[in-house]
Scaffold this motif. Structure first.
Motif, PDB file in Angstrom:
ATOM      1  N   MET A  74       0.855  -1.173   0.000  1.00 54.70           N
ATOM      2  CA  MET A  74       0.000   0.000   0.000  1.00 54.70           C
ATOM      3  C   MET A  74       0.902   1.237   0.000  1.00 54.70           C
ATOM      4  O   MET A  74       1.778   1.374   0.844  1.00 54.70           O
ATOM      5  CB  MET A  74      -0.877  -0.026   1.258  1.00 54.70           C
ATOM      6  N   ASN A  75       0.668   2.128  -0.955  1.00 56.43           N
ATOM      7  CA  ASN A  75       1.523   3.306  -1.029  1.00 56.43           C
ATOM      8  C   ASN A  75       1.049   4.410  -0.077  1.00 56.43           C
ATOM      9  O   ASN A  75      -0.005   4.313   0.561  1.00 56.43           O
ATOM     10  CB  ASN A  75       1.624   3.820  -2.476  1.00 56.43           C
ATOM     11  N   LYS A  76       1.847   5.465   0.001  1.00 55.89           N
ATOM     12  CA  LYS A  76       1.590   6.560   0.950  1.00 55.89           C
ATOM     13  C   LYS A  76       0.265   7.277   0.651  1.00 55.89           C
ATOM     14  O   LYS A  76      -0.477   7.632   1.555  1.00 55.89           O
ATOM     15  CB  LYS A  76       2.760   7.540   0.911  1.00 55.89           C
ATOM     16  N   ARG A  77      -0.025   7.459  -0.631  1.00 59.18           N
ATOM     17  CA  ARG A  77      -1.257   8.164  -1.018  1.00 59.18           C
ATOM     18  C   ARG A  77      -2.498   7.380  -0.593  1.00 59.18           C
ATOM     19  O   ARG A  77      -3.475   7.943  -0.107  1.00 59.18           O
ATOM     20  CB  ARG A  77      -1.259   8.400  -2.520  1.00 59.18           C
ATOM     21  N   THR A  78      -2.466   6.067  -0.759  1.00 57.53           N
ATOM     22  CA  THR A  78      -3.599   5.222  -0.367  1.00 57.53           C
ATOM     23  C   THR A  78      -3.815   5.277   1.136  1.00 57.53           C
ATOM     24  O   THR A  78      -4.951   5.386   1.615  1.00 57.53           O
ATOM     25  CB  THR A  78      -3.372   3.768  -0.818  1.00 57.53           C
ATOM     26  N   LYS A  79      -2.723   5.205   1.898  1.00 60.92           N
ATOM     27  CA  LYS A  79      -2.831   5.299   3.355  1.00 60.92           C
ATOM     28  C   LYS A  79      -3.426   6.637   3.779  1.00 60.92           C
ATOM     29  O   LYS A  79      -4.296   6.695   4.645  1.00 60.92           O
ATOM     30  CB  LYS A  79      -1.465   5.114   4.002  1.00 60.92           C
ATOM     31  N   THR A  80      -2.967   7.711   3.149  1.00 54.79           N
ATOM     32  CA  THR A  80      -3.492   9.046   3.458  1.00 54.79           C
ATOM     33  C   THR A  80      -4.977   9.124   3.151  1.00 54.79           C
ATOM     34  O   THR A  80      -5.763   9.664   3.944  1.00 54.79           O
ATOM     35  CB  THR A  80      -2.729  10.117   2.663  1.00 54.79           C
ATOM     36  N   ASN A  81      -5.395   8.589   2.016  1.00 57.27           N
ATOM     37  CA  ASN A  81      -6.814   8.611   1.643  1.00 57.27           C
ATOM     38  C   ASN A  81      -7.668   7.817   2.625  1.00 57.27           C
ATOM     39  O   ASN A  81      -8.773   8.240   2.980  1.00 57.27           O
ATOM     40  CB  ASN A  81      -7.007   8.087   0.222  1.00 57.27           C
ATOM     41  N   ILE A  82      -7.161   6.677   3.064  1.00 56.72           N
ATOM     42  CA  ILE A  82      -7.917   5.865   4.027  1.00 56.72           C
ATOM     43  C   ILE A  82      -8.047   6.603   5.361  1.00 56.72           C
ATOM     44  O   ILE A  82      -9.123   6.634   5.961  1.00 56.72           O
ATOM     45  CB  ILE A  82      -7.251   4.481   4.203  1.00 56.72           C
ATOM     46  N   ILE A  83      -6.962   7.224   5.817  1.00 61.82           N
ATOM     47  CA  ILE A  83      -7.008   7.987   7.072  1.00 61.82           C
ATOM     48  C   ILE A  83      -7.997   9.138   6.958  1.00 61.82           C
ATOM     49  O   ILE A  83      -8.809   9.374   7.868  1.00 61.82           O
ATOM     50  CB  ILE A  83      -5.602   8.489   7.449  1.00 61.82           C
ATOM     51  N   LEU A  84      -7.982   9.850   5.844  1.00 61.09           N
ATOM     52  CA  LEU A  84      -8.916  10.964   5.647  1.00 61.09           C
ATOM     53  C   LEU A  84     -10.364  10.474   5.599  1.00 61.09           C
ATOM     54  O   LEU A  84     -11.267  11.123   6.146  1.00 61.09           O
ATOM     55  CB  LEU A  84      -8.568  11.736   4.376  1.00 61.09           C
ATOM     56  N   LEU A  85     -10.588   9.340   4.964  1.00 61.10           N
ATOM     57  CA  LEU A  85     -11.938   8.771   4.904  1.00 61.10           C
ATOM     58  C   LEU A  85     -12.439   8.409   6.295  1.00 61.10           C
ATOM     59  O   LEU A  85     -13.592   8.695   6.641  1.00 61.10           O
ATOM     60  CB  LEU A  85     -11.956   7.543   3.990  1.00 61.10           C
ATOM     61  N   VAL A  86     -11.581   7.810   7.110  1.00 61.83           N
ATOM     62  CA  VAL A  86     -11.967   7.461   8.481  1.00 61.83           C
ATOM     63  C   VAL A  86     -12.285   8.717   9.283  1.00 61.83           C
ATOM     64  O   VAL A  86     -13.276   8.762  10.027  1.00 61.83           O
ATOM     65  CB  VAL A  86     -10.853   6.624   9.159  1.00 61.83           C
ATOM     66  N   ILE A  87     -11.490   9.759   9.128  1.00 64.09           N
ATOM     67  CA  ILE A  87     -11.739  11.019   9.849  1.00 64.09           C
ATOM     68  C   ILE A  87     -13.083  11.616   9.438  1.00 64.09           C
ATOM     69  O   ILE A  87     -13.860  12.063  10.281  1.00 64.09           O
ATOM     70  CB  ILE A  87     -10.585  12.009   9.620  1.00 64.09           C
ATOM     71  N   VAL A  88     -13.374  11.618   8.141  1.00 62.63           N
ATOM     72  CA  VAL A  88     -14.650  12.159   7.663  1.00 62.63           C
ATOM     73  C   VAL A  88     -15.816  11.358   8.224  1.00 62.63           C
ATOM     74  O   VAL A  88     -16.821  11.926   8.678  1.00 62.63           O
ATOM     75  CB  VAL A  88     -14.685  12.190   6.113  1.00 62.63           C
ATOM     76  N   LEU A  89     -15.693  10.037   8.204  1.00 69.31           N
ATOM     77  CA  LEU A  89     -16.762   9.203   8.758  1.00 69.31           C
ATOM     78  C   LEU A  89     -16.967   9.469  10.247  1.00 69.31           C
ATOM     79  O   LEU A  89     -18.101   9.531  10.727  1.00 69.31           O
ATOM     80  CB  LEU A  89     -16.465   7.721   8.513  1.00 69.31           C
ATOM     81  N   LEU A  90     -15.885   9.640  10.987  1.00 70.90           N
ATOM     82  CA  LEU A  90     -16.008   9.961  12.415  1.00 70.90           C
ATOM     83  C   LEU A  90     -16.688  11.311  12.627  1.00 70.90           C
ATOM     84  O   LEU A  90     -17.517  11.461  13.531  1.00 70.90           O
ATOM     85  CB  LEU A  90     -14.624   9.957  13.080  1.00 70.90           C
TER      86      LEU A  90
END
Length: 109
Positions: A1-17
């Motif tokens: 998993m590259n850095k961009r994918t990890k960043t997108n997943i973290i941002l998605l989790v934050i938005v959902l929270l």
């Protein structure tokens, strides 16, 4: 998993929270600002008379919500178009100024 994918997943989790948090931890009624404003006016100026009335009132709350949502969606679409158009222009100008970068970038692929 590259850095961009990890960043997108973290941002998605934050938005959902941010979306879920108010429904889980904030208890009470969700009222509109119009209702709250009317309550405050009645509280501080009980003799106030309304001098402006709407030209047309929607027949139901559902239609009012629909119109509000459509208005917000159109505004969002216009803003997204303007931002996308500006981004496209900037990218096109950059390619016109430095045409060799485009060919070298595509050769690397």
């Amino acid at each position: 998993m590259n850095k961009r994918t990890k960043t997108n997943i973290i941002l998605l989790v934050i938005v959902l929270l941010l979306i879920i948090f108010p429904f889980v931890f904030v208890h009470g009624e969700y009222g509109g600002s119009d209702d709250q404003g009317t309550e405050q006016i009645k509280k501080f100026a009980p003799h106030y008379k309304v001098w402006a009335h709407p030209i047309w009132e929607p027949p139901s709350g559902e239609i009012e919500s629909l119109l509000f949502t459509v208005q917000g969606s159109l505004g969002t679409g216009i803003i997204a178009y303007v931002i996308g158009n500006a981004h496209g222009r900037k990218k096109a100008l950059k390619e016109l100024e430095h045409p060799s970068q485009k060919t070298s970038a595509s050769a690397k692929k």
